[in-house]
Design an enzyme around this catalytic site. Structure first.
Site, short mmCIF file in Angstrom:
data_model
loop_
_atom_site.label_atom_id
_atom_site.label_comp_id
_atom_site.label_asym_id
_atom_site.label_seq_id
_atom_site.Cartn_x
_atom_site.Cartn_y
_atom_site.Cartn_z
N GLU A 221 10.05 1.34 10.43
CA GLU A 221 11.04 2.39 10.14
C GLU A 221 10.33 3.71 10.38
OE1 GLU A 221 14.21 1.93 9.21
OE2 GLU A 221 14.10 -0.24 9.05
N CYS B 199 13.87 11.29 6.77
CA CYS B 199 13.77 10.79 8.15
C CYS B 199 15.11 10.85 8.87
CB CYS B 199 13.25 9.37 8.14
SG CYS B 199 14.22 8.30 7.07
N LYS C 278 0.87 -1.19 0.00
CA LYS C 278 0.00 0.00 0.00
C LYS C 278 0.90 1.24 0.00
CE LYS C 278 -1.61 2.87 2.91
NZ LYS C 278 -1.58 4.09 2.08
N GLY D 122 -4.63 4.94 4.66
CA GLY D 122 -4.08 4.10 5.71
C GLY D 122 -5.15 3.50 6.59
N GLU E 217 9.97 15.89 15.50
CA GLU E 217 10.35 15.77 14.08
C GLU E 217 9.52 16.77 13.28
OE1 GLU E 217 9.01 12.34 11.77
OE2 GLU E 217 11.06 12.10 11.07
N VAL F 93 -7.24 0.80 3.76
CA VAL F 93 -6.44 -0.24 3.09
C VAL F 93 -5.32 -0.71 4.03
CG1 VAL F 93 -4.87 -0.66 1.16
CG2 VAL F 93 -7.03 0.54 0.79
N GLY F 94 -4.66 0.26 4.71
CA GLY F 94 -3.58 -0.10 5.64
C GLY F 94 -4.11 -0.97 6.77
N GLY G 65 -4.70 3.43 -1.45
CA GLY G 65 -5.85 3.82 -0.64
C GLY G 65 -5.42 4.40 0.67
P1 NAD Z 1 2.36 8.29 7.95
O1 NAD Z 1 2.63 7.48 9.16
O2 NAD Z 1 1.28 9.32 8.03
O3 NAD Z 1 1.95 7.35 6.72
C1 NAD Z 1 2.80 6.32 6.28
C2 NAD Z 1 1.96 5.26 5.60
O4 NAD Z 1 1.16 4.61 6.60
C3 NAD Z 1 0.98 5.79 4.57
O5 NAD Z 1 0.91 4.89 3.50
C4 NAD Z 1 -0.34 5.82 5.34
O6 NAD Z 1 -1.47 5.71 4.51
C5 NAD Z 1 -0.19 4.58 6.21
N1 NAD Z 1 -1.00 4.58 7.44
C6 NAD Z 1 -1.33 5.62 8.23
N2 NAD Z 1 -2.06 5.20 9.27
C7 NAD Z 1 -2.20 3.86 9.15
C8 NAD Z 1 -2.86 2.85 9.92
N3 NAD Z 1 -3.54 3.13 11.03
N4 NAD Z 1 -2.79 1.58 9.50
C9 NAD Z 1 -2.07 1.26 8.39
N5 NAD Z 1 -1.47 2.17 7.61
C10 NAD Z 1 -1.52 3.46 7.99
O7 NAD Z 1 3.75 8.93 7.51
P2 NAD Z 1 4.05 9.91 6.33
O8 NAD Z 1 3.56 11.28 6.68
O9 NAD Z 1 3.61 9.31 5.04
O10 NAD Z 1 5.67 9.88 6.30
C11 NAD Z 1 6.46 10.68 7.10
C12 NAD Z 1 7.02 9.88 8.27
O11 NAD Z 1 7.73 8.74 7.78
C13 NAD Z 1 8.03 10.67 9.06
O12 NAD Z 1 7.81 10.46 10.44
C14 NAD Z 1 9.36 10.06 8.64
O13 NAD Z 1 10.41 10.20 9.58
C15 NAD Z 1 8.99 8.65 8.45
N6 NAD Z 1 9.98 7.97 7.61
C16 NAD Z 1 10.83 7.07 8.18
C17 NAD Z 1 11.81 6.44 7.41
C18 NAD Z 1 12.76 5.43 7.99
O14 NAD Z 1 13.41 4.72 7.22
N7 NAD Z 1 12.88 5.33 9.30
C19 NAD Z 1 11.90 6.74 6.06
C20 NAD Z 1 11.02 7.66 5.52
C21 NAD Z 1 10.05 8.26 6.30
#
Ligand code: NAD
Length: 484
Positions: free
Chosen positions: A258, A292, A183, A216, A391, A219-220, A214
């Protein structure tokens, strides 16, 4: 291929009206769609299906069939050959993917081409090598210990390096013999669809790679709660990671998380400031701070604070903010209006908490269109301020003065996160000593370069597990011991 594309960058329009699972482009069960908005023009530039729980059910069924029926029984060299074919098919798509990411994320096109696209494609090929060279059986006393693929993996990815984060999961999972349902992020789903396109073109066996776009929450959640998903590999924010870990814990699923970071760059008192500080600024600002592992806290000896701030301000002035499609641009806009407003909120908070604003601090007047935020530096920052603890995920550097090496280490470790970091000292030996004391998953010393063989991942609330390099394969294996 179910994408239609028209026009120059300004009117780039790409429509995927199908989802990809079971080896074919499939009609979604619902009719809703997700608009992909260009961060530079604020206009809708693409559209993908808004998948549903039903779509996830179908995709997981396909992944289960493919795992048990064939893929888990293929030899490592067969899987390596598939990965090499996939890498070749992706190489023909580099310009289209880079263009889509420049729109989605705002990454300057040149940087997007190299870092966002060519690099992850090279990782597909590297995983072919890793699985060919992997030792999958070992004798321990009277046991044979065998590494077996864990099963069906649910992969959930964020928007900031959309293809990279997808490949960090997809390539080792497929190499290990797992099948998967991916996803991608709502804000930046296009490169995942182009990956599906490439997989289809090479005839990757049905059900091995499945993609459902879709939200989170729909679909997540359907993926992480599905009883037939054996593992969840997630990259994203701490709040979503927390939710995923607790749901997966309830289902006794393996998770690899991650998450976020607030990484420290420790400049020691014998470091060459004129080299170290610009390197720190560049690291913090890559992808407009939407990284990140960015070194968002620069820790400097109090006696060198003002000189370091001047050097930082000078370096920042060299990083041209502008349209991601202009050749001279180094920093593009942020990925969305929400991201821009969140970053501006943190900047206001920094001012209120008494940090000294030395550069940037708002929206650039000369760029009225696009989700731009000026690259910003705060000086004289107390590590307890929210701009030093949270962050921000935007182009904001905080400079924190310290009085002794011990205090520098304490401040570097004074974070809920532990993803990355840097140290610059007069000698590599001294930098190494400090690096060993940092509670974080990666440290670059005296300008050490990114290494594609090194595992990447976090201590503390930056996550669980590792990606990248040959050791990342282990996340996707079960261990079986057979005694004789
Ligand atoms: P996010 O957590 O909002 O979303 C990430 C993904 O998770 C999206 O696809 C979203 O749709 C899905 N999601 C959200 N809630 C969910 C749930 N309850 N169940 C299942 N799926 C769900 O993050 P973002 O805003 O897309 O990305 C930014 C964040 O990602 C920052 O905190 C950044 O540090 C982190 N990040 C970490 C790394 C790493 O390698 N450690 C790399 C890149 C980004």
């Amino acid at each position: 291929m179910y994408a239609a594309r028209t026009g120059a960058p300004e009117v780039f329009m790409i429509v995927y009206d199908k989802l990809y699972y079971d080896g074919a482009w499939q009609s979604p069960s619902g009719t809703d769609t997700i608009d992909v908005v260009s961060s530079a023009t604020e206009e809708t530039v693409a559209r993908v299906p808004r998948g549903t729980e039903e779509d996830v059910q179908r995709a997981v069924r396909a992944a289960c069939r493919a795992f048990a029926g064939a893929w888990s029984d293929t030899s490592p060299s067969e899987r390596a050959a598939w990965l090499e074919k996939l890498a070749s098919a992706m190489k023909t798509r580099v310009p289209a993917i880079a263009e889509s990411i420049a729109h989605e994320v705002g990454t300057a096109l040149g940087y997007a081409t190299k870092v966002q696209v060519e690099f992850p494609i090279s990782m597909i090929g590297m995983n072919a090598r890793f699985i060919r060279e992997a030792r999958l059986e070992e004798e321990l006393g009277n046991s044979v210990v065998i590494k077996e693929p864990i099963g069906v993996v649910g992969c959930i990815t964020p928007w900031n390096y959309p293809l990279h984060q997808v490949i960090c999961k997809v390539a080792p999972a497929l190499a290990a013999g797992c099948t998967l349902v991916l996803k991608p992020a709502e804000l930046a789903p296009l490169s995942a669809f182009m990956l599906a396109d490439a997989a289809h073109e090479i005839g990757l066996p049905a059900g091995v790679l499945n993609i459902i776009s879709g939200p989170g929450r729909v679909v997540g959640e359907a993926l992480i709660t599905h009883p037939d998903v054996d593992m969840v590999s997630f990259t994203g924010s701490l709040p979503a990671g927390r939710r995923i870990a607790s749901v997966a814990g309830d289902g006794i699923k393996k998770v690899c998380l991650e998450l976020g970071g607030k990484s420290a760059f420790v400049v020691l008192d014998d470091a060459p400031l004129e080299k170290a500080v610009p390197a720190g600024v560049n690291h913090c600002m890559q992808n407009s701070g939407q990284t990140c592992s960015a070194w968002t806290r620069m820790l400097v000896p109090r006696a060198h604070h003002d000189a370091a701030v001047e050097l930082a301000r000078g370096q920042l002035a060299k990083l041209v903010l502008g349209d991601p499609f202009d050749a001279g641009t180094r920093l593009g806009p942020l990925a969305s209006a929400g991201q821009r407003d969140s970053v501006l909120g943190y900047i206001d908070q920094g001012r209120k908490e008494g940090a000294t604003l030395v550069a940037g601090g708002g929206r650039p007047a000369h760029l009225p269109r696009g989700f731009f935020v000026e690259p910003t530096i705060f000086a004289n920052v107390d590590n307890r301020m929210s701009v030093a603890q949270e962050e921000i995920f935007g182009p904001v550097l905080v400079v924190v003065p310290y009085d002794s090496e011990d205090e520098a280490v304490r401040l570097a470790n004074d974070s809920i996160y532990g993803l990355a970091g840097g140290v610059w000292a007069g000698t590599p030996e001294r930098a190494m000593q400090v690096a060993r004391r940092m509670r974080t998953g990666q440290v670059d010393i005296n300008g050490g370069r990114f290494n594609v063989l090194a595992p990447f991942g976090g201590y503390k609330k930056s996550g669980i597990g590792r990606e990248i390099g040959p050791l990342a394969l282990d996340e996707f294996f079960q261990l079986k011991s057979i005694q004789r």
